[in-house]
Design a protein around this motif. Structure first.
Motif, PDB file in Angstrom:
ATOM      1  N   GLY A 185     -15.078   3.755  -3.221  1.00 40.70           N
ATOM      2  CA  GLY A 185     -15.096   2.954  -2.000  1.00 40.70           C
ATOM      3  C   GLY A 185     -14.537   1.554  -2.174  1.00 40.70           C
ATOM      4  O   GLY A 185     -14.610   0.746  -1.250  1.00 40.70           O
ATOM      5  N   GLY A 241       0.795  -1.223   0.000  1.00 37.55           N
ATOM      6  CA  GLY A 241       0.000   0.000   0.000  1.00 37.55           C
ATOM      7  C   GLY A 241       0.825   1.270   0.000  1.00 37.55           C
ATOM      8  O   GLY A 241       0.296   2.353  -0.215  1.00 37.55           O
ATOM      9  N   VAL A 269      -6.491   4.938  -9.515  1.00 36.69           N
ATOM     10  CA  VAL A 269      -6.448   4.743  -8.063  1.00 36.69           C
ATOM     11  C   VAL A 269      -7.443   5.685  -7.385  1.00 36.69           C
ATOM     12  O   VAL A 269      -8.196   5.274  -6.489  1.00 36.69           O
ATOM     13  CB  VAL A 269      -5.022   4.948  -7.509  1.00 36.69           C
ATOM     14  N   GLN A 270      -7.479   6.938  -7.799  1.00 42.60           N
ATOM     15  CA  GLN A 270      -8.419   7.893  -7.212  1.00 42.60           C
ATOM     16  C   GLN A 270      -9.864   7.492  -7.475  1.00 42.60           C
ATOM     17  O   GLN A 270     -10.732   7.657  -6.605  1.00 42.60           O
ATOM     18  CB  GLN A 270      -8.137   9.297  -7.744  1.00 42.60           C
ATOM     19  N   ASN A 321       3.246   6.080  -6.796  1.00 43.55           N
ATOM     20  CA  ASN A 321       2.421   6.029  -8.003  1.00 43.55           C
ATOM     21  C   ASN A 321       3.270   5.699  -9.223  1.00 43.55           C
ATOM     22  O   ASN A 321       2.844   4.960 -10.110  1.00 43.55           O
ATOM     23  CB  ASN A 321       1.679   7.356  -8.211  1.00 43.55           C
ATOM     24  N   ILE A 360     -11.324   0.949  -2.656  1.00 41.47           N
ATOM     25  CA  ILE A 360     -10.199   1.074  -1.733  1.00 41.47           C
ATOM     26  C   ILE A 360     -10.704   1.888  -0.551  1.00 41.47           C
ATOM     27  O   ILE A 360     -11.035   3.057  -0.684  1.00 41.47           O
ATOM     28  CB  ILE A 360      -8.994   1.777  -2.394  1.00 41.47           C
ATOM     29  N   GLN A 361     -10.763   1.248   0.604  1.00 41.05           N
ATOM     30  CA  GLN A 361     -11.294   1.914   1.787  1.00 41.05           C
ATOM     31  C   GLN A 361     -10.219   2.516   2.674  1.00 41.05           C
ATOM     32  O   GLN A 361     -10.517   3.293   3.568  1.00 41.05           O
ATOM     33  CB  GLN A 361     -12.122   0.929   2.617  1.00 41.05           C
ATOM     34  N   GLY A 362      -8.975   2.156   2.444  1.00 40.78           N
ATOM     35  CA  GLY A 362      -7.895   2.703   3.254  1.00 40.78           C
ATOM     36  C   GLY A 362      -6.636   1.904   3.052  1.00 40.78           C
ATOM     37  O   GLY A 362      -6.608   0.933   2.294  1.00 40.78           O
ATOM     38  N   TYR A 363      -5.582   2.308   3.757  1.00 42.22           N
ATOM     39  CA  TYR A 363      -4.284   1.657   3.665  1.00 42.22           C
ATOM     40  C   TYR A 363      -3.832   1.333   5.081  1.00 42.22           C
ATOM     41  O   TYR A 363      -4.026   2.124   5.992  1.00 42.22           O
ATOM     42  CB  TYR A 363      -3.271   2.571   2.971  1.00 42.22           C
ATOM     43  N   GLU A 395     -10.672   4.814  -5.022  1.00 40.73           N
ATOM     44  CA  GLU A 395     -10.852   5.383  -3.687  1.00 40.73           C
ATOM     45  C   GLU A 395     -12.214   6.070  -3.576  1.00 40.73           C
ATOM     46  O   GLU A 395     -12.950   5.864  -2.595  1.00 40.73           O
ATOM     47  CB  GLU A 395      -9.728   6.372  -3.374  1.00 40.73           C
ATOM     48  N   ARG A 396     -12.573   6.887  -4.570  1.00 38.22           N
ATOM     49  CA  ARG A 396     -13.868   7.580  -4.549  1.00 38.22           C
ATOM     50  C   ARG A 396     -15.037   6.605  -4.542  1.00 38.22           C
ATOM     51  O   ARG A 396     -16.038   6.845  -3.880  1.00 38.22           O
ATOM     52  CB  ARG A 396     -13.994   8.520  -5.752  1.00 38.22           C
TER      53      ARG A 396
END
Length: 190
Positions: A48, A19, A41-42, A23, A50-53, A45-46
């Protein structure tokens, strides 16, 4: 939400293994330009996906010598009983994961303690004191032969070292003169 194509899958696989990858390195690994990779990646993330690292911690280095999974059954199956149990477990630092499951019990917990004595104290003084706990079954972890959170990273490092040494030997170079990249998916080495 973006449609998860092969490039998204590659990005997710690499990020789930490392994680903290930059980039630029991620873009190289998945075969995209840095701007296209960052955009993807963004989007993940937007949406949901990817919820976190998180950091993968070494329990032994933190003084954790006892790991167990616990099945917990409640004697009352109401929302209030579940919420009360979940509040109690949330306050217990020994519980690292709590899953509400189906079957003969309501919860499966992952518990990490310093040793057997501290586990016994948690079992008796914390979990055993929560209201509506009817049964507790403990499964002690004796080893973890598969942990996908950290396994591939160790394999990659080992293979890179082996390839670098072999290339250096074959070409008569020094180790610092050779860089090796391993790509996931179909195993490709550069």
């Amino acid at each position: 939400m973006p449609e998860i194509d092969q490039k998204y899958e590659q990005i997710l696989r690499v990020l789930s293994e490392d994680g903290r990858i930059s980039n630029l390195a991620l873009a190289e690994r998945v075969g995209l330009s840095p701007s296209a990779c960052l955009r993807r990646v963004q989007e993940l993330e937007r949406a949901g996906v990817i919820q976190g690292y998180r950091a993968v911690l070494n329990p032994a280095a933190m003084g954790i010598g006892f790991v167990a999974y616990m099945g917990v059954g409640l004697n009352e199956h109401s929302k209030a009983a579940q919420e009360g149990f979940e509040r109690g477990v949330a306050a217990a630092p020994e519980v690292t994961k709590c899953h509400n499951i189906t079957g003969t019990i309501e919860y499966l917990l992952r518990v990490e303690c310093r040793d057997l004595a501290s586990y016994k104290m948690f079992h008796t003084d914390v979990l055993g004191q929560l209201p509506n706990v009817q049964s507790i079954t403990t499964y002690v972890v004796m080893g973890s032969p598969k942990d996908t959170r950290a396994l591939w990273q160790a394999v990659q490092i080992t293979i890179c070292r082996m390839v670098r040494v072999t290339v250096c030997w074959l070409l008569g170079l020094r180790l610092h003169e050779v860089t090796v990249r391993i790509w996931y998916g179909p195993f490709r080495m550069f």
